[in-house]
Design a protein around this motif. Structure first.
Motif, PDB file in Angstrom:
ATOM      1  N   PRO A 311      -2.985 -10.395   1.365  1.00  0.00           N
ATOM      2  CA  PRO A 311      -3.991 -10.861   2.379  1.00  0.00           C
ATOM      3  C   PRO A 311      -3.877  -9.990   3.724  1.00  0.00           C
ATOM      4  CG  PRO A 311      -2.063 -12.304   2.750  1.00  0.00           C
ATOM      5  CD  PRO A 311      -1.647 -11.422   1.411  1.00  0.00           C
ATOM      6  N   LEU A 312      -5.144  -9.702   4.266  1.00  0.00           N
ATOM      7  CA  LEU A 312      -5.165  -8.467   5.371  1.00  0.00           C
ATOM      8  C   LEU A 312      -4.693  -9.864   6.776  1.00  0.00           C
ATOM      9  CD1 LEU A 312      -8.487  -6.849   5.572  1.00  0.00           C
ATOM     10  CD2 LEU A 312      -6.283  -6.136   5.599  1.00  0.00           C
ATOM     11  N   THR A 313      -3.725  -9.079   7.376  1.00  0.00           N
ATOM     12  CA  THR A 313      -3.393  -9.838   8.735  1.00  0.00           C
ATOM     13  C   THR A 313      -4.088  -9.220   9.956  1.00  0.00           C
ATOM     14  OG1 THR A 313      -1.540  -8.268   9.077  1.00  0.00           O
ATOM     15  CG2 THR A 313      -0.867 -10.228   7.721  1.00  0.00           C
ATOM     16  N   GLY A 314      -4.059  -9.828  11.131  1.00  0.00           N
ATOM     17  CA  GLY A 314      -4.689  -9.438  12.284  1.00  0.00           C
ATOM     18  C   GLY A 314      -4.273  -7.927  12.535  1.00  0.00           C
ATOM     19  N   SER A 315      -2.872  -7.732  12.462  1.00  0.00           N
ATOM     20  CA  SER A 315      -1.944  -6.333  12.789  1.00  0.00           C
ATOM     21  C   SER A 315      -2.585  -5.467  11.806  1.00  0.00           C
ATOM     22  CB  SER A 315      -0.595  -6.445  12.817  1.00  0.00           C
ATOM     23  OG  SER A 315      -0.168  -6.941  11.467  1.00  0.00           O
TER      24      SER A 315
END
Length: 563
Positions: A311-315
């Motif tokens: 999954p894509l994280t904010g960072s």
């Protein structure tokens, strides 16, 4: 001291023009029909231009050679410096392993390639054109489209066609400001007139992009979004150029169109996206099977990304977008903060070209200012992109040694592209300083009232030769002004028409073709790209000719202050 003759061949403007156009024909025939490599086509065109300059225009051989040398230098710096720095910035993101996340981030907004073409090539490309210009939008957006799965050829076509409507107001309005400085016409008036012309291109260009990506099927399914984005951009461009700021026109228009796209996608979902993705995947397989990696950015990374890996994280989102956000911030500060913009410009070094400066007169008998080479070592977009790359390398924790190696490898890979652009600018300088370009322009301008319909052709021609709408205005703005006055036409209309005609010539400029080919990994295939985009350019030119011609007659109410 050399003064070019307008009609050196038997005092005939027609015959002189037919001879003067031979270098351009050489370039496009060898590139588009004979399918020569772009650098050989460019060299052949330079040779023809030199022969004509020396033996037809009686330009001293030394001055002709020095003209070519100055043009070649200008092609290397700042033009190719911008492209080298843009590709290096991209290569750093690949080296860091962050580049693959860019596709995932773009897919969060939409995984539909037709939508991505509008968002990346048109909206984001217009913002880059507003802030940088000079090839940077084509290079960067071409890289991004390949990242999200476009084939190299389709990415090149899309970014070249997209880089039209914003060009006249690019680089903080420099093409229009240049036209104003040369003609003495208030550049605000010229900008307002251009704002009555190029928005009509903006209305239809997103539709063209959808057609390029997915044919008639895509047009049937995506026309609402394409039309909304095009109208939003065009209306914002019109309002800004006429009532707000010529300099900020493209910044405002690009942000408004991007906002309109994002808002519409919240309430309207296009159908057929998976079909378009499947078609693109098949094309990608065919491309990989039939063509080995030709180098350049597009060939450097496998873009097949499994979106389900993690999954894509904010960072991860921030770091994927960081280089491009950084470019926007640095360019915005450098262009829009007055004292910083003035300080950067003050670092430019003016170099009178040895042996050439002071020895060339223009057709009016005045000393040419084109023989002064402006070494923009700090203010050029290329150096600002280099600074962006250095900061990106630090943030991505890439060592100086690795970053330097990537830069050198990039230079080696792009050596033929660099040569090509050098030869194209050498061609432009020889034709301009010897008088060949002004001969062609004067002949076209001699058509009287009909010239209103033909005036955009000069801008198209100038941009096709030089790759720059600014240069096209520098070449022909005063000629347009004089021809308009002689024919009883509002000079503002034709000077603006020159700039508007230039925007559709950029996609067939050998300089821009090389930039696109380099960015997407199609080095040496400029001729194939030219054959794909030529008719798009010609079609839009015809439309612009009709518009400007009608604005001189039945649509005169569209001219600010007109009847």
């Amino acid at each position: 001291m050399y003064t070019p003759e307008i009609a050196p061949l038997a005092d005939s403007l027609l015959w002189s023009s037919l001879i003067a156009v031979l270098p351009l024909l050489t370039m496009f025939v060898t590139l588009g029909i004979l399918k020569w490599k772009a650098h050989w086509a460019g060299l052949a065109a330079v040779a023809v231009a030199l022969i004509i300059a020396i033996f037809v225009y009686d330009m001293p051989a030394g001055l002709a050679g020095l003209s070519a040398a100055q043009g070649f230098a200008f092609g290397l710096f700042p033009i190719m410096w911008i492209v080298v720095a843009a590709i290096w910035l991209y290569e750093l993101t690949v080296t860091s392993g962050r580049f693959q996340d860019l596709r995932l981030v773009i897919n969060v907004i939409s995984d539909d390639p037709r939508v991505q073409a509008i968002l990346v090539a048109f909206c984001f490309g217009a913002l880059l054109e507003a802030l940088a210009g000079f090839g940077a939008p084509v290079a960067i957006t071409g890289i991004m489209l390949v990242a999200v799965g476009f084939t190299a050829m389709r990415a090149a076509m899309v970014v070249l066609v997209a880089n039209t409507a914003p060009v006249a107001f690019g680089a903080i309005g420099i093409p229009i400001i240049t036209a104003g400085n040369l003609t003495g016409i208030d550049y605000q008036d010229i900008g307002a007139m251009v704002g009555h012309q190029t928005p009509l291109l903006a209305f239809i260009v997103p539709l063209f992009l959808v057609l390029l990506v997915d044919g008639k099927r895509g047009l049937r399914q995506l026309w609402p979004l394409a039309l909304v984005v095009g109208i939003a951009f065009g209306v914002a461009q019109y309002l800004s150029s006429n009532f707000l700021s010529v300099e900020l026109t493209d910044i405002i228009a690009s942000l408004v169109s991007l906002g309109a796209a994002v808002l519409m996608l919240q309430v309207w979902k296009p159908v057929g996206g998976q079909d378009a993705l499947d078609t693109m995947a098949e094309e990608k397989k065919t491309e990989k099977a039939s063509a080995p990696d030709a180098g350049g950015a597009g060939g450097a990374v496998d873009t097949a990304v499994d979106q389900k890996t993690s999954p894509l994280t904010g960072s991860r989102v921030f770091l994927a977008l960081f280089p491009y956000l950084l470019v926007i911030v640095i360019f915005s500060i450098s262009k829009l903060v007055p004292f910083l913009s003035e300080w950067l410009a003050s670092t430019d070094i003016k170099i009178p070209w040895p042996g050439l400066d002071g020895n060339i007169l223009n057709s009016a008998g005045e000393v040419s200012t084109s023989t002064v080479y402006n070494f923009q070592w700090l203010s050029t977009p290329g150096t600002l992109l280099l600074i962006s790359g250095i900061i990106t390398a630090i943030v991505f924790k890439i060592s100086a040694g690795v970053a330097f190696k990537v830069f050198i490898d990039n230079l080696i890979k792009m050596r033929f592209s660099i040569l090509t652009v050098g030869f194209v600018l050498a061609l432009a300088y020889v034709m301009n300083l010897s008088g060949q370009t002004i001969t062609i322009g004067t002949w076209i301008a001699g058509t009287g009232a009909l010239f209103a319909f033909l005036s955009p052709i000069l801008g198209w021609l100038g941009t096709a030769v030089t790759g720059s709408d600014t240069s096209a205005n520098a070449l022909f703005a005063t000629l347009q002004q004089a021809a308009a006055t002689k024919a009883g036409i509002d000079p503002v209309l034709l000077v603006a028409g020159n700039s508007s005609g230039g925007v559709v010539g950029k996609m067939i400029s050998p300089q821009n073709l090389t930039i696109a080919a380099t960015a997407v990994g199609l080095l040496g295939q400029e001729s194939a790209i030219l054959r794909r985009v030529l008719w798009w350019s010609v079609g839009m030119l015809i439309a612009m000719c009709l518009l400007v011609g009608l604005q001189s007659t039945v649509l005169s109410w569209m001219v600010p202050g007109g009847a």
